[in-house]
Design an enzyme around this catalytic site. Structure first.
Site: not given
Ligand SMILES: NC(=O)c1ccc[n+]([C@@H]2O[C@H](COP(=O)([O-])OP(=O)(O)OC[C@H]3O[C@@H](n4cnc5c(N)ncnc54)[C@H](OP(=O)(O)O)[C@@H]3O)[C@@H](O)[C@H]2O)c1
Length: 310
Positions: A39-40, A43-45, A168, A190
């Site tokens: 997931g890059a 966002g964070l990735g 999280s 989630y």
């Protein structure tokens, strides 16, 4: 006048948040280390991959979409001048895609130093994937579980190596049930998937003890990424609130980077971090029996073959 006070208050809050957020102060260069960041594309990735590329790592950027993935790689290469950044497609909503990714990765790389399971999403519409699993549970837990297990042999061969799992704070509201059904609300689903992240990380750490592979989970904090974005007319107001109260993606990526590169984490395994410091997990996340139960369920649902079981 009131608008001025609102702006002053928001600026003070923003400054306070900036000054108190955890930062990875480690300046280790990791040239030659092979790192996968799931997931890059954003966002964070993306921020994690960018930082690791700056430190010289050979970064494998993954996401579902070829265009977004290749764009992310191009931008990272142009910002860092590190040519050893490349994209491999990985769609976590397909177990076939996970197996295809691992095959391609293993046929092109001889080692893996760090696996960062970052990709994740909240799905307001709850449905099943082609594998018959609930989409949120598959993308956030079952597919990363399969990915990690299939990469354990190469991580062991490359040891000392690390696995970083992005969970999280909402794991504290999560539960593990055998139903994984669509009767639960999306928010609860989630939270459940994020509890699974911590349980999986802890159980994996126990099973990998003495192997030279360490595994830790983390909460990045509340971060202003596309995770929270929508296209409503309230978007602008919401953006201001998110900007003020939430971390920037760069700030949110600090704990992942810390766990991936810091010498302080060389021998640390089975822990949970927030703001680059160890933090506490929920009682359920500490439950070893629950972790074993989740593990057996996950093995069955992702259809691991006997030779793949660890
Ligand atoms: N933002 C927060 O406040 C916050 C708080 C706590 C935890 N987290 C966790 O942090 C992680 C990253 O979140 P973020 O805020 O950076 O979200 P984001 O900006 O929405 O990015 C999510 C990433 O995951 C990828 N992804 C989504 N579905 C995928 C799928 N089916 N297969 C493969 N990749 C997929 C996306 O790639 P595509 O381009 O393919 O969509 C994207 O690169 C998640 O695990 C999330 O649960 C975030």
């Amino acid at each position: 006048m009131w608008l001025l006070w609102v702006l002053i208050t928001l600026t003070i809050i923003k400054l306070y948040n900036k000054l108190t957020t955890g930062k990875c102060y480690c300046d280790n260069i990791v040239t030659g280390k092979v790192v996968i960041v799931t997931g890059a594309s954003r966002g964070l990735g993306y921020e994690t991959a960018l930082d690791l590329a700056r430190r010289g790592a050979k970064v494998i950027v993954t996401c579902r979409d070829d265009i977004r993935g290749k764009q992310a790689v191009e931008t990272i290469i142009s910002c860092t001048k590190n040519k050893f950044v490349r994209y491999i497609q990985l769609d976590l909503s397909s177990l076939k895609s996970v197996r295809k990714f691992v095959k391609e990765f293993k046929s092109t790389e001889a080692k893996l130093d760090v696996l960062i399971n970052n990709a994740g999403a909240i799905f307001t519409k709850r449905d099943k994937t082609e594998d018959g699993l609930m989409r949120d549970m598959q993308v956030n837990h079952f597919a990363p579980f399969l990915l990690t297990i299939l990469l354990i042999p190469i991580l062991k061969k490359s040891s000392p190596s690390r696995i970083v799992i992005v969970s999280s704070a909402l794991h504290k509201l999560g539960d593990v049930s055998e139903k994984w059904c669509d009767t639960e609300g999306y928010f609860q689903a989630y939270a459940n998937s994020k509890l699974c992240n911590v349980l999986f990380s802890n159980e994996l750490a126990r099973r990998l003890e003495g192997s030279g592979v360490v595994v830790n989970s983390l909460n990045p904090g509340q971060v202003n990424t596309s995770f929270y974005r929508s296209s409503t007319i309230l978007e602008k107001m919401r953006s201001l609130v998110l900007y003020t109260f939430f971390k920037s993606p760069e700030e949110g990526a600090q704990t992942s980077i810390f766990l991936a590169v810091s010498d302080e984490c060389d021998d640390v395994s089975g822990r949970y971090y927030e703001d680059c410091k160890e933090s506490s997990v929920s009682l359920k996340a500490k439950d070893k029996d629950l972790a074993v139960k989740l593990w057996s369920m996950s093995e069955k649902l992702v259809k691991l073959s006997p030779e793949e079981v660890i």
